[in-house]
Design an enzyme around this catalytic site. Structure first.
Site, short mmCIF file in Angstrom:
data_model
loop_
_atom_site.label_atom_id
_atom_site.label_comp_id
_atom_site.label_asym_id
_atom_site.label_seq_id
_atom_site.Cartn_x
_atom_site.Cartn_y
_atom_site.Cartn_z
N LYS A 55 0.85 -1.19 0.00
CA LYS A 55 0.00 0.00 0.00
C LYS A 55 0.88 1.24 0.00
O LYS A 55 1.72 1.42 0.88
CB LYS A 55 -0.91 0.00 1.23
CG LYS A 55 -1.77 1.24 1.38
CD LYS A 55 -2.64 1.10 2.62
CE LYS A 55 -3.49 2.33 2.84
NZ LYS A 55 -4.35 2.20 4.04
N ASP A 151 -14.17 2.16 12.11
CA ASP A 151 -14.50 2.13 10.68
C ASP A 151 -14.71 0.70 10.19
O ASP A 151 -14.29 0.35 9.10
CB ASP A 151 -13.40 2.82 9.88
CG ASP A 151 -13.86 3.16 8.46
OD1 ASP A 151 -15.08 3.36 8.27
OD2 ASP A 151 -13.02 3.21 7.55
#
Length: 427
Positions: A55, A151
């Site tokens: 990432k 989240d």
């Protein structure tokens, strides 16, 4: 490390609209997801001889919010170590000095799919229950260190074909403080708890509401509360669960209470009506894994008043979940987060940048000294030796553990997106 030697360790490759400058050990980069906080590629790690996810954080130093989020994600990923939390394998930057520092790369386990794909499958009670158990184990591990994920959603939960599950993305996770009024705009709208929607602040069981929404989605095969905005989201909740009691109303600030009290009143529906038996798989041979128990768990998670909602510890003891209970997984030692002011700290972008740079250098130093070997430790391993493997039987002993893969970032976070196909264990 001198400049020339460092440059020889890296190479650049275009990935979509971005350029990845990565260590030469990582080859065959292929884009698998992108979002507001990062771009994710799969790659082959020649050192570990395994596929990984890389990432690249997108412009982590463009403002204080992005920089703080990047710091929080990196620090939490470095110190959290549990089989149901995604494992950080490496952190690096190609830049050689703090002045040049712009790019941060996080290398993680590569998973097969995210829960968005699994939701569309017909799962039996064993797999449904076991996925939830692993989800709760991961959340319990975070909560034990005072970390609220904030989240949780299907795209932030990933699995492997052996049914191992892991939780992703700590860009929005934060340490908890009892009684603290926390920021209201956090989780993807559909999974926001009422206390978040109404700006009440929240505590750890805000994550349990999200798990309840995810379980409901796995049963219904569609989003439970698909609100278009805050107001519509609240309406979707009370239309199904009913207008809350006056006791709850008195916890709201005056302006919010006035608005909520002026909305039409709804009696809501029973959980038997919301989740009839026909939505669930056939009852298992195990007497605790049946529609009535799954529905009871939903009724305890999807409670508007957080003070009456089940905790993660209580959820793990629920009959639908505790058939899997393993103290080594549930009671794993909590991560030790050395930075106790992880959320309270405020810095300039340049100060955040320096802190992140120090974290990257610290990782490199620990790698060099052998403190980190680029492999997850046993608790963070993608596949646990000796874990039971699912078969065509529906026996309680037939379901294996789970694992995850990066998923695409949502509108509020830096999650990754899986590109792989469905789970073979759930077909």
């Amino acid at each position: 490390m001198n400049k020339n030697k460092r440059e020889k360790e890296f190479y650049s490759v275009d990935v979509g609209d971005s350029t990845f400058t990565v260590l030469k050990r990582y080859q065959n980069l292929r884009p698998i997801g992108s979002g507001a906080q990062g771009i994710v590629c799969s790659a082959y790690d020649h050192n570990l001889e395994r596929n990984v996810a890389i990432k690249k954080l997108s412009r982590p130093f463009q403002n204080q919010t992005h920089a703080k989020r990047a710091y929080r994600e990196l620090v939490l990923m470095k110190y959290v170590n549990h089989k149901n939390i995604i494992c950080l394998l490496n952190v690096f930057t190609s830049q050689k000095t703090l002045d040049e520092f712009q790019d941060v790369y996080l290398v993680m386990e590569l998973m097969d799919a995210n829960l968005c794909q699994v939701i569309q499958m017909e799962l039996d009670h064993e797999r449904l229950s076991y996925l939830l158990y692993q989800m709760l184990c991961g959340i319990k591990h975070l909560h034990s260190a005072g970390i609220i994920h904030r989240d949780l959603k299907p795209s932030n939960i990933v699995v492997k074909s052996d049914c191992t599950l892991k939780i992703l993305d700590f860009g929005l996770a934060r340490t908890a403080a009892t009684g603290l009024l926390m920021t209201p705009y956090v989780v993807t709208r559909y999974y926001r708890a009422p206390e978040v929607i109404l700006g009440m602040g929240y505590q750890a069981n805000v994550d349990i509401w999200s798990v309840g929404c995810i379980l409901a989605e796995m049963v219904r095969h569609k989003i439970l509360f698909p609100g278009r905005d805050y107001i519509d989201q609240w309406n979707k909740v009370i239309e199904q669960l009913g207008t809350p009691t006056q006791e709850f109303m008195m916890k709201l600030n005056q302006s919010v209470r006035t608005y909520v009290e002026n909305r039409p009143r709804y009696t809501g529906y029973s959980f038997e009506k919301l989740f009839p038996d026909v939505l669930f798989p056939a009852d298992s041979e195990h007497n605790k894994l049946k529609a009535s128990q799954a529905r009871d768990l939903l009724s305890k998670m999807l409670v508007i008043d957080a003070s009456k909602r089940i905790s993660v510890e209580e959820a793990l003891q629920h009959p639908y979940i505790n058939v899997w209970y393993d103290p080594a997984e549930v009671e794993a030692p909590p991560p030790v987060i050395t930075d106790k002011q992880l959320d309270e700290r405020e810095h300039t972008v340049e100060e955040w940048k320096e802190l992140i740079y120090k974290e990257v250098l610290d990782w490199e130093e620990r790698m060099k000294n052998g403190a980190i070997r680029g492999q997850p430790s046993p608790l963070g391993a993608a596949v646990i030796n000796g874990s039971p493997q699912p078969s065509s039987s529906s026996s309680i002993n037939d379901v294996s553990s789970m694992s995850t893969e990066p998923t695409v970032a949502s509108d509020t976070d830096s999650s990754l997106e899986a590109s792989a196909g469905p789970l073979s264990c759930c077909r």
